[in-house]
Motif scaffolding. Sequence first.
Motif, PDB file in Angstrom:
ATOM      1  N   CYS A  16       8.373  -3.194  12.599  1.00 49.91           N
ATOM      2  CA  CYS A  16       7.430  -2.381  11.822  1.00 49.91           C
ATOM      3  C   CYS A  16       8.075  -1.794  10.566  1.00 49.91           C
ATOM      4  O   CYS A  16       9.297  -1.697  10.459  1.00 49.91           O
ATOM      5  CB  CYS A  16       6.914  -1.230  12.694  1.00 49.91           C
ATOM      6  SG  CYS A  16       8.201  -0.043  13.136  1.00 49.91           S
ATOM      7  N   GLN A  17       7.211  -1.415   9.628  1.00 51.96           N
ATOM      8  CA  GLN A  17       7.650  -0.679   8.443  1.00 51.96           C
ATOM      9  C   GLN A  17       8.123   0.710   8.879  1.00 51.96           C
ATOM     10  O   GLN A  17       7.507   1.334   9.742  1.00 51.96           O
ATOM     11  CB  GLN A  17       6.478  -0.484   7.465  1.00 51.96           C
ATOM     12  CG  GLN A  17       5.799  -1.741   7.009  1.00 51.96           C
ATOM     13  CD  GLN A  17       6.631  -2.494   5.993  1.00 51.96           C
ATOM     14  OE1 GLN A  17       7.182  -1.899   5.088  1.00 51.96           O
ATOM     15  NE2 GLN A  17       6.710  -3.793   6.167  1.00 51.96           N
ATOM     16  N   ASP A  60       2.780  -4.205  12.279  1.00 54.16           N
ATOM     17  CA  ASP A  60       2.114  -2.901  12.204  1.00 54.16           C
ATOM     18  C   ASP A  60       0.609  -2.977  12.445  1.00 54.16           C
ATOM     19  O   ASP A  60      -0.104  -1.992  12.206  1.00 54.16           O
ATOM     20  CB  ASP A  60       2.354  -2.289  10.812  1.00 54.16           C
ATOM     21  CG  ASP A  60       3.740  -1.678  10.692  1.00 54.16           C
ATOM     22  OD1 ASP A  60       4.065  -0.800  11.511  1.00 54.16           O
ATOM     23  OD2 ASP A  60       4.494  -2.090   9.794  1.00 54.16           O
ATOM     24  N   PHE A  63      -2.059  -0.434  13.778  1.00 57.08           N
ATOM     25  CA  PHE A  63      -2.447   0.756  13.010  1.00 57.08           C
ATOM     26  C   PHE A  63      -3.620   0.422  12.085  1.00 57.08           C
ATOM     27  O   PHE A  63      -3.524   0.419  10.856  1.00 57.08           O
ATOM     28  CB  PHE A  63      -1.238   1.285  12.236  1.00 57.08           C
ATOM     29  CG  PHE A  63      -0.063   1.602  13.123  1.00 57.08           C
ATOM     30  CD1 PHE A  63      -0.224   2.423  14.229  1.00 57.08           C
ATOM     31  CD2 PHE A  63       1.192   1.065  12.876  1.00 57.08           C
ATOM     32  CE1 PHE A  63       0.849   2.703  15.078  1.00 57.08           C
ATOM     33  CE2 PHE A  63       2.269   1.346  13.704  1.00 57.08           C
ATOM     34  CZ  PHE A  63       2.098   2.159  14.809  1.00 57.08           C
ATOM     35  N   GLU A  65      -6.236   1.860  11.138  1.00 53.18           N
ATOM     36  CA  GLU A  65      -6.783   2.840  10.183  1.00 53.18           C
ATOM     37  C   GLU A  65      -6.402   2.519   8.739  1.00 53.18           C
ATOM     38  O   GLU A  65      -7.173   2.783   7.810  1.00 53.18           O
ATOM     39  CB  GLU A  65      -6.253   4.240  10.514  1.00 53.18           C
ATOM     40  CG  GLU A  65      -6.594   5.268   9.458  1.00 53.18           C
ATOM     41  CD  GLU A  65      -6.036   6.642   9.731  1.00 53.18           C
ATOM     42  OE1 GLU A  65      -4.809   6.793   9.823  1.00 53.18           O
ATOM     43  OE2 GLU A  65      -6.831   7.568   9.853  1.00 53.18           O
ATOM     44  N   ASP A  66      -5.226   1.943   8.570  1.00 61.16           N
ATOM     45  CA  ASP A  66      -4.729   1.744   7.207  1.00 61.16           C
ATOM     46  C   ASP A  66      -5.430   0.617   6.465  1.00 61.16           C
ATOM     47  O   ASP A  66      -5.240   0.459   5.260  1.00 61.16           O
ATOM     48  CB  ASP A  66      -3.212   1.486   7.244  1.00 61.16           C
ATOM     49  CG  ASP A  66      -2.475   2.731   7.679  1.00 61.16           C
ATOM     50  OD1 ASP A  66      -2.860   3.820   7.234  1.00 61.16           O
ATOM     51  OD2 ASP A  66      -1.527   2.611   8.477  1.00 61.16           O
ATOM     52  N   ARG A  85       1.797  -5.734   5.073  1.00 60.69           N
ATOM     53  CA  ARG A  85       0.651  -5.312   5.885  1.00 60.69           C
ATOM     54  C   ARG A  85      -0.685  -5.839   5.352  1.00 60.69           C
ATOM     55  O   ARG A  85      -1.721  -5.626   5.977  1.00 60.69           O
ATOM     56  CB  ARG A  85       0.617  -3.781   5.981  1.00 60.69           C
ATOM     57  CG  ARG A  85       1.841  -3.170   6.685  1.00 60.69           C
ATOM     58  CD  ARG A  85       1.563  -1.785   7.224  1.00 60.69           C
ATOM     59  NE  ARG A  85       0.428  -1.793   8.132  1.00 60.69           N
ATOM     60  CZ  ARG A  85      -0.180  -0.690   8.570  1.00 60.69           C
ATOM     61  NH1 ARG A  85       0.254   0.498   8.198  1.00 60.69           N
ATOM     62  NH2 ARG A  85      -1.213  -0.766   9.382  1.00 60.69           N
ATOM     63  N   GLY A 114      -4.706   5.639   5.903  1.00 58.16           N
ATOM     64  CA  GLY A 114      -4.110   6.896   6.364  1.00 58.16           C
ATOM     65  C   GLY A 114      -4.029   7.950   5.278  1.00 58.16           C
ATOM     66  O   GLY A 114      -3.788   9.125   5.558  1.00 58.16           O
ATOM     67  N   ARG A 130       2.283   4.668  -0.708  1.00 57.17           N
ATOM     68  CA  ARG A 130       1.370   3.584  -0.333  1.00 57.17           C
ATOM     69  C   ARG A 130       0.103   3.523  -1.201  1.00 57.17           C
ATOM     70  O   ARG A 130      -0.524   2.478  -1.301  1.00 57.17           O
ATOM     71  CB  ARG A 130       0.953   3.725   1.135  1.00 57.17           C
ATOM     72  CG  ARG A 130       2.101   3.687   2.138  1.00 57.17           C
ATOM     73  CD  ARG A 130       2.729   2.303   2.219  1.00 57.17           C
ATOM     74  NE  ARG A 130       3.898   2.285   3.076  1.00 57.17           N
ATOM     75  CZ  ARG A 130       3.861   2.108   4.388  1.00 57.17           C
ATOM     76  NH1 ARG A 130       2.713   1.920   4.991  1.00 57.17           N
ATOM     77  NH2 ARG A 130       4.976   2.111   5.098  1.00 57.17           N
ATOM     78  N   LEU A 159       4.517  10.255   5.295  1.00 58.38           N
ATOM     79  CA  LEU A 159       4.030   8.917   4.950  1.00 58.38           C
ATOM     80  C   LEU A 159       2.645   8.946   4.320  1.00 58.38           C
ATOM     81  O   LEU A 159       2.406   8.330   3.281  1.00 58.38           O
ATOM     82  CB  LEU A 159       4.009   8.052   6.222  1.00 58.38           C
ATOM     83  CG  LEU A 159       3.597   6.590   6.057  1.00 58.38           C
ATOM     84  CD1 LEU A 159       4.525   5.867   5.090  1.00 58.38           C
ATOM     85  CD2 LEU A 159       3.568   5.881   7.413  1.00 58.38           C
ATOM     86  N   HIS A 160       1.717   9.648   4.941  1.00 58.61           N
ATOM     87  CA  HIS A 160       0.313   9.604   4.518  1.00 58.61           C
ATOM     88  C   HIS A 160      -0.277  11.018   4.425  1.00 58.61           C
ATOM     89  O   HIS A 160       0.229  11.948   5.061  1.00 58.61           O
ATOM     90  CB  HIS A 160      -0.530   8.822   5.541  1.00 58.61           C
ATOM     91  CG  HIS A 160      -0.292   7.345   5.561  1.00 58.61           C
ATOM     92  ND1 HIS A 160       0.023   6.645   6.698  1.00 58.61           N
ATOM     93  CD2 HIS A 160      -0.354   6.425   4.569  1.00 58.61           C
ATOM     94  CE1 HIS A 160       0.153   5.356   6.418  1.00 58.61           C
ATOM     95  NE2 HIS A 160      -0.068   5.192   5.127  1.00 58.61           N
ATOM     96  N   ALA A 241       7.183   3.997  15.537  1.00 54.30           N
ATOM     97  CA  ALA A 241       6.781   3.135  14.411  1.00 54.30           C
ATOM     98  C   ALA A 241       6.066   3.953  13.332  1.00 54.30           C
ATOM     99  O   ALA A 241       5.399   3.388  12.464  1.00 54.30           O
ATOM    100  CB  ALA A 241       5.879   2.013  14.923  1.00 54.30           C
ATOM    101  N   GLU A 242       6.192   5.266  13.412  1.00 50.10           N
ATOM    102  CA  GLU A 242       5.538   6.203  12.492  1.00 50.10           C
ATOM    103  C   GLU A 242       4.022   6.191  12.630  1.00 50.10           C
ATOM    104  O   GLU A 242       3.300   6.462  11.671  1.00 50.10           O
ATOM    105  CB  GLU A 242       5.965   5.972  11.022  1.00 50.10           C
ATOM    106  CG  GLU A 242       7.418   6.336  10.791  1.00 50.10           C
ATOM    107  CD  GLU A 242       7.801   6.408   9.311  1.00 50.10           C
ATOM    108  OE1 GLU A 242       8.846   5.856   8.965  1.00 50.10           O
ATOM    109  OE2 GLU A 242       7.051   7.018   8.529  1.00 50.10           O
ATOM    110  N   CYS A 247      -4.254   6.719  13.335  1.00 46.78           N
ATOM    111  CA  CYS A 247      -4.027   5.401  12.746  1.00 46.78           C
ATOM    112  C   CYS A 247      -4.313   4.244  13.693  1.00 46.78           C
ATOM    113  O   CYS A 247      -4.397   3.107  13.264  1.00 46.78           O
ATOM    114  CB  CYS A 247      -2.628   5.302  12.161  1.00 46.78           C
ATOM    115  SG  CYS A 247      -1.338   5.492  13.339  1.00 46.78           S
TER     116      CYS A 247
HETATM  117  C1  CIR Z   1       3.716   1.817   8.393  1.00 46.96           C
HETATM  118  O1  CIR Z   1       4.744   2.282   7.923  1.00 46.96           O
HETATM  119  O2  CIR Z   1       2.840   1.333   7.688  1.00 46.96           O
HETATM  120  C2  CIR Z   1       3.553   1.856   9.897  1.00 46.96           C
HETATM  121  N1  CIR Z   1       4.819   1.659  10.520  1.00 46.96           N
HETATM  122  C3  CIR Z   1       2.940   3.153  10.353  1.00 46.96           C
HETATM  123  C4  CIR Z   1       1.542   3.340   9.844  1.00 46.96           C
HETATM  124  C5  CIR Z   1       0.922   4.590  10.349  1.00 46.96           C
HETATM  125  N2  CIR Z   1      -0.379   4.720   9.826  1.00 46.96           N
HETATM  126  C6  CIR Z   1      -1.026   5.851   9.709  1.00 46.96           C
HETATM  127  O3  CIR Z   1      -0.514   6.902  10.036  1.00 46.96           O
HETATM  128  N3  CIR Z   1      -2.242   5.833   9.192  1.00 46.96           N
END
Ligand code: CIR
Length: 270
Positions: A16-17, A60, A63, A65-66, A85, A114, A130, A159-160, A241-242, A247
């Motif tokens: 994963c990222q 990934d 997840f 939601e992204d 992704r 996200g 992102r 991250l988001h 994996a964050e 997500c």
């Molecule tokens: C990423 O870095 O894209 C994934 N490892 C984690 C994405 C998490 N997405 C979110 O919180 N909406």
Amino acid sequence: MPIAITREVSPAINDCQLTHLTREPIDVDKARVQHEQYEQLLSALGCRIQRLPAEVDLPDSVFVEDTAVVLEELAVIMRPGAPARRAETVTVAAMLGRYRPLHYLEPPGTMDGGDLLLIGKTLYVGLTSRSNPAALAQLRSLLSAYGYTVTGVAVDGCLHLKSAVTQVGPNRLLVNPAWVDVTVFPGMELIDVAAGEPMAANALLIGDTVIFPQAYVATARRLAERGISVAAVDISELAKAEGGVTCCSLIIHDAPPLLSSPPVTIGDRA
Ligand code: CIR
């Protein structure tokens, strides 16, 4: 009945990222069990689960939601900020096209779902590594015709946008004020994450209940003390994996009857 689109955990999730965390081994079987428990919670709260099959080449892809934002009138397919992704959007779009007309973000825009927080008719867009101003401009131009205000929000340290702030009630936000300027949310009651739990601002509101990571006990207590119903779920492997609780699903609220087949697609595909 709301629909929750989910996707099985990829066997490649260990690739994963990662942006803010150091890589730790993820137990894929345990991640799958946790993900199933998350889906069971969504079902118990009245969602119908539409689960996409695992993607072996897309680490990934759990997840979901992204990959999109679903509004009452339409869905917008994202162009995720991490190039690795982008292919995740294909199967999500195929599923979402059954429920909403689709629009697509175009290059040079990049955006992860996200980073989108909808409160009433205001869509807050986190400007992060992102999600860029070009995508914000596209979204604003598209959605103004539907009466939405699209507002950019500076995010720093996570991250988001939804790592820093999520909705936990009609007029209530759960926030980590270290990561977002909370003055952009006027008129909302703000609940801060507890000290020592910086990652705890990501909660998923379904009806009157908040799905919330089991690990953040002190913040959960704060929510409960304010009369918010909290349903805890262990997502420790996905968190490596964050990933958080928002997500792992795309919620389609008040889903209208299915659109006729084939799916309606509006706008050119990037
Ligand atoms: C990423 O870095 O894209 C994934 N490892 C984690 C994405 C998490 N997405 C979110 O919180 N909406």
